[in-house]
Design an enzyme around this catalytic site. Structure first.
Site: not given
Ligand code: NAP
Length: 296
Positions: A127, A130-131
């Site tokens: 992701c 997200c990261d």
């Protein structure tokens, strides 16, 4: 007889339980594996409004405890079938609810290569939104040739210093508009007709061996690898009664109702634009309050 049976104890399902329990409903949560869903794999969450930083595991545990403290009944059983009359069959039991909320999530497709699991959260991510921020000014690779991979590469080009896009063919499933955008980014390099042969590192990922379709192997130094080779919803068991899209996501005209009255959907399991923690918990809250309103 339960008021609401929730299938899946990820953020969407547990949030649905939170809202239903606070409305004094009798709730059963059924989960096949562990509570928390995909978010437990997130090393750090930094994009949840109001929380500066938390690990995925801590977030999921907090949510689980919040729901448990309200007296949630959570059973670790695998749902194998649901019926129109709101019967839920698991591998062990049969339950009835006035309403069912399906929050079965989706799984990121894995590359299925050696050491992939070892480096999840230690260099391998599924992701980018997200990261991605953990790779500021670092070197990363994105594998895949669909819209997700192309979008991820564009997103990461503003954060990382260098992005390799590794794709097994020389044409893309993803849309041209993204390819056009990518061409403008000087820090993106394509490695086409190529797959990842090996991931290398010690505690953290440090490099990839990339093999092309001529059999040539090239070692590239990377700090991160974003795997974007598709997602797999887990809705096959519902397809006898629910409408799914061509990828297996549950169709919902308004993002909460399915085609069967009294059966609702929340989180990554449904057709939606943004699969994130914040949208999953939002779905859970809306599904529970809608189910409660409609059963009264
Ligand atoms: P996808 O379209 O299924 O693409 C997956 C990509 O991964 C394909 O290029 C595929 O290669 C490759 N792949 C699959 N298995 C692989 C493996 N084992 N090793 C290496 N490569 C592998 O998945 P997605 O990109 O996640 O998109 C899913 C759906 O969401 C699509 O309909 C997409 O259009 C949509 N989506 C839309 C947007 C948007 O509209 N903004 C953004 C993201 C996603 P091949 O091409 O060779 O099969």
């Amino acid at each position: 007889m339960y008021d609401i049976i929730i299938v899946g104890a990820g953020p969407a399902g547990l949030t649905a339980a939170l809202y239903a329990l606070r409305a004094n409903k009798k709730v059963l949560v059924l989960e096949a594996k562990n509570y928390g869903g995909q978010i437990v794999n997130a090393n750090k969450i930094e994009n949840y409004p109001g929380i500066l930083e938390i690990s995925g595991f801590d977030y999921a545990t907090n949510l689980y405890n919040q729901v448990k403290n309200l007296g949630a009944e959570l059973k670790y059983e695998t749902v194998i079938r649901i019926e129109r009359d709101k019967a839920v069959f698991t591998n062990q039991n049969q339950y009835y609810g006035k309403a069912i909320i399906l929050a079965t999530g989706a799984e990121n497709r894995k590359l299925e290569i050696e050491n992939e699991n070892k480096y999840i959260g230690k260099g391998i991510s599924y992701c980018a939104t997200c990261d991605g921020n953990f790779y500021r000014n670092k070197i990363v690779a994105v594998v895949g040739g669909g819209n997700t991979a192309l979008e991820d590469a564009i997103y990461l080009s503003k954060i990382a210093s260098k992005i390799y896009v590794i794709h097994r063919r020389d044409s893309f499933r993803g849309e041209n508009k993204y390819l056009e955008e990518i061409k403008k980014e000087e820090n993106i390099e394509f490695l086409l007709n190529s797959t990842i042969h090996k991931v290398n590192g010690d505690d953290f990922l440090t490099s990839l061996d990339v093999i092309d379709n001529q059999g040539n192997i090239k070692n590239i130094k990377v700090d991160g690898l974003f795997v974007a080779v598709g997602q797999m919803p887990k809705n096959e068991i519902f397809q006898n009664i629910l409408e799914l899209d061509q990828y297996g996501y549950i169709l919902s005209n308004d993002g909460v109702h399915t085609n069967i009255p009294g059966i609702y959907v929340a989180g990554d399991a449904r057709v939606k634009k943004l699969r994130q923690l914040v949208t999953a918990v939002s779905d859970g809250a809306i599904a529970a309050t809608t189910a409660i309103q409609e059963m009264e």
